[in-house]
Design a protein around this motif. Structure first.
Motif, mmCIF file in Angstrom:
data_model
loop_
_atom_site.group_PDB
_atom_site.id
_atom_site.type_symbol
_atom_site.label_atom_id
_atom_site.label_comp_id
_atom_site.label_asym_id
_atom_site.label_seq_id
_atom_site.Cartn_x
_atom_site.Cartn_y
_atom_site.Cartn_z
ATOM 1 N N SER A 215 4.211 66.236 -12.911
ATOM 2 C CA SER A 215 4.842 67.532 -12.683
ATOM 3 C C SER A 215 4.508 68.536 -13.775
ATOM 4 O O SER A 215 4.230 68.170 -14.924
ATOM 5 C CB SER A 215 6.372 67.378 -12.634
ATOM 6 O OG SER A 215 6.786 66.431 -11.683
ATOM 7 N N MET B 201 5.386 57.305 -8.402
ATOM 8 C CA MET B 201 4.865 58.040 -9.549
ATOM 9 C C MET B 201 4.811 59.525 -9.236
ATOM 10 O O MET B 201 4.420 59.924 -8.135
ATOM 11 C CB MET B 201 3.463 57.541 -9.891
ATOM 12 C CG MET B 201 2.815 58.257 -11.068
ATOM 13 S SD MET B 201 1.271 57.484 -11.539
ATOM 14 C CE MET B 201 0.323 57.709 -10.032
ATOM 15 N N ILE B 202 5.217 60.340 -10.188
ATOM 16 C CA ILE B 202 5.185 61.796 -10.011
ATOM 17 C C ILE B 202 4.629 62.442 -11.277
ATOM 18 O O ILE B 202 5.043 62.116 -12.384
ATOM 19 C CB ILE B 202 6.586 62.362 -9.716
ATOM 20 C CG1 ILE B 202 7.118 61.832 -8.387
ATOM 21 C CG2 ILE B 202 6.546 63.890 -9.678
ATOM 22 C CD1 ILE B 202 8.503 62.323 -8.021
ATOM 23 N N TRP C 263 5.253 63.174 -16.762
ATOM 24 C CA TRP C 263 4.571 62.084 -16.054
ATOM 25 C C TRP C 263 5.550 60.924 -15.949
ATOM 26 O O TRP C 263 5.964 60.357 -16.945
ATOM 27 C CB TRP C 263 3.326 61.686 -16.831
ATOM 28 C CG TRP C 263 2.439 60.654 -16.172
ATOM 29 C CD1 TRP C 263 2.724 59.881 -15.086
ATOM 30 C CD2 TRP C 263 1.116 60.298 -16.581
ATOM 31 N NE1 TRP C 263 1.669 59.069 -14.789
ATOM 32 C CE2 TRP C 263 0.668 59.298 -15.683
ATOM 33 C CE3 TRP C 263 0.283 60.715 -17.607
ATOM 34 C CZ2 TRP C 263 -0.602 58.711 -15.796
ATOM 35 C CZ3 TRP C 263 -0.975 60.131 -17.712
ATOM 36 C CH2 TRP C 263 -1.413 59.152 -16.816
ATOM 37 N N ASP C 264 5.950 60.610 -14.728
ATOM 38 C CA ASP C 264 6.918 59.534 -14.486
ATOM 39 C C ASP C 264 8.187 59.716 -15.305
ATOM 40 O O ASP C 264 8.723 58.770 -15.883
ATOM 41 C CB ASP C 264 6.297 58.169 -14.802
ATOM 42 C CG ASP C 264 5.459 57.638 -13.648
ATOM 43 O OD1 ASP C 264 5.549 58.198 -12.549
ATOM 44 O OD2 ASP C 264 4.717 56.665 -13.851
ATOM 45 N N THR D 152 -2.221 65.596 -3.195
ATOM 46 C CA THR D 152 -1.604 66.906 -3.331
ATOM 47 C C THR D 152 -2.721 67.933 -3.469
ATOM 48 O O THR D 152 -3.661 67.726 -4.233
ATOM 49 C CB THR D 152 -0.694 66.970 -4.568
ATOM 50 O OG1 THR D 152 0.381 66.041 -4.411
ATOM 51 C CG2 THR D 152 -0.123 68.372 -4.753
ATOM 52 N N ASP E 166 5.386 69.594 -8.262
ATOM 53 C CA ASP E 166 5.361 68.135 -8.321
ATOM 54 C C ASP E 166 4.184 67.614 -7.525
ATOM 55 O O ASP E 166 3.794 68.190 -6.505
ATOM 56 C CB ASP E 166 6.646 67.534 -7.740
ATOM 57 C CG ASP E 166 7.878 67.852 -8.567
ATOM 58 O OD1 ASP E 166 7.737 67.959 -9.798
ATOM 59 O OD2 ASP E 166 8.964 67.999 -7.984
ATOM 60 N N PRO F 20 3.469 63.816 -6.114
ATOM 61 C CA PRO F 20 3.827 62.394 -6.039
ATOM 62 C C PRO F 20 2.611 61.529 -5.737
ATOM 63 O O PRO F 20 1.589 62.011 -5.247
ATOM 64 C CB PRO F 20 4.827 62.364 -4.879
ATOM 65 C CG PRO F 20 4.403 63.500 -3.998
ATOM 66 C CD PRO F 20 3.865 64.560 -4.911
ATOM 67 N N GLY F 21 2.747 60.264 -6.047
ATOM 68 C CA GLY F 21 1.675 59.334 -5.746
ATOM 69 C C GLY F 21 2.234 57.956 -5.409
ATOM 70 O O GLY F 21 3.362 57.634 -5.795
ATOM 71 N N CYS G 67 -2.057 58.905 -7.749
ATOM 72 C CA CYS G 67 -1.637 60.294 -7.552
ATOM 73 C C CYS G 67 -2.895 61.148 -7.614
ATOM 74 O O CYS G 67 -3.518 61.263 -8.668
ATOM 75 C CB CYS G 67 -0.657 60.693 -8.653
ATOM 76 S SG CYS G 67 -0.230 62.443 -8.682
#
Length: 223
Positions: A4, A1-2, A61-62, A31, A24, A26-27, A174
């Motif tokens: 951004s 999962m990201i 999102w994703d 972060t 970004d 990520p999860g 995330c």
């Protein structure tokens, strides 16, 4: 999962707080958004949560553009925002705060046993560090997909602050936190760091690439 930001711009009246920020997160994993007051780190969190509109750019999102998805819908999809201030319901007791949205407050008390003796206290009477523990304990038990926290360790003693980051790092989510300095517990780890200055990203990389931390941002005495 990201999660951004893509060339994100945010304006407060005539002033632009974010100048085309791209980053970004990520999860699962942590972060860190580093920066002094006024750097834009809080605005990044609010933009990701949908609490402030973008004047340009996008939130992704994703792989899906959610720029126009309202904050309440992002929350329904599993996004939790813990602001720096007013993160608890001050007129309610600690127990009542924990029972909002939680079927069983026991996991929250496992995370922060210090809250146990305070269950009958009104949240508004707690110290700053205790209020942060209360706010975070609810998030830690919420099974969120995205957790955004502005200065999670504020007002906490170093041991409690370190435990807080261990708990956040263990989430299957995330996790994005905003801090003024890199927390010592993350130094040398592979946490992703974005440093902001005056509304722009000036560094993106792993925590291990930064110099030795100056200390935890939490400066309180909560036991």
């Amino acid at each position: 999962m990201i999660l951004s930001l893509r060339h994100a711009r945010v304006r407060y009246g005539p002033l632009e707080a974010l100048h085309g920020v791209s980053l970004d997160a990520p999860g699962p994993g942590v972060t860190v958004l580093l920066g002094r007051n006024g750097s834009g780190r809080t605005t990044v969190l609010r933009a990701l949560a949908g609490a402030v509109p973008l004047s340009g750019g996008a939130v992704v999102w994703d792989g899906v553009d959610v720029t126009r998805v309202p904050a309440y819908e992002r929350a329904r999809r599993g996004l939790c925002l813990v602001p720096e201030r007013q993160a608890v319901f001050g007129s309610l007791t600690v127990r009542e705060n924990l029972e909002l949205g939680l079927d069983d407050p026991a996991p929250a008390l496992d995370a922060y046993p210090q809250l146990g003796p305070l269950l009958s206290r009104r949240a508004g009477t707690l110290s700053g560090g205790e209020q942060r523990m209360l706010a975070l304990s609810r998030v830690l038990s919420a099974h969120a997909r995205v957790v955004l926290v502005d200065e999670p360790a504020q007002g906490m003693s170093p041991p409690v602050a370190a435990r807080t980051y261990e708990l956040l790092s263990a989430l299957d989510a995330c996790v994005i936190v905003a801090e003024q300095r890199l927390p010592p517990v993350l130094h040398g780890r592979r946490a992703l760091v974005h440093e902001l200055r005056r509304g722009a990203v000036v560094f993106s990389g792993e925590a291990s690439e930064l110099g030795r931390p100056l200390g935890m941002t939490g400066g309180g005495t909560t036991p």
